[in-house]
Design a protein around this motif. Structure first.
Motif: not given
Length: 90
Positions: A50-51, A54-55, A58
């Protein structure tokens, strides 16, 4: 979308993780690879996946998206082709 080393590394990591977790077969040259990866990240239970999602979100938001081409009245006689994800008049 311009791809730099950070974006490619993030996409490769996500591709491997999503293939292992969810058996998703996403190729980096697919036109919808980023959106498919982001959708897979939303369904993931793993925090690292999930991280990475998110990256990637972005990275993809920082890059300018191509503006949609409005149809013109005279475009009915011209042919529009898609070349490398971009609309091209033929």
């Amino acid at each position: 979308m311009e791809l730099n080393k950070a974006v490619i590394d993030c996409m490769r990591s996500l591709r491997r993780r999503l293939r292992d977790e969810q058996q998703l077969d996403i190729h980096l040259n697919q036109p919808d690879a980023v959106s498919a990866m982001l959708a897979g990240c939303m369904r993931s239970n793993d925090e690292l996946t999930r991280e990475l999602g998110r990256q990637l979100a972005t990275f993809s938001e920082q890059l300018p998206a191509p503006a949609p081409v409005p149809p013109s009245p005279s475009s009915s006689s011209t042919t529009v082709r898609i070349y490398r994800g971009q609309r091209v008049l033929a």
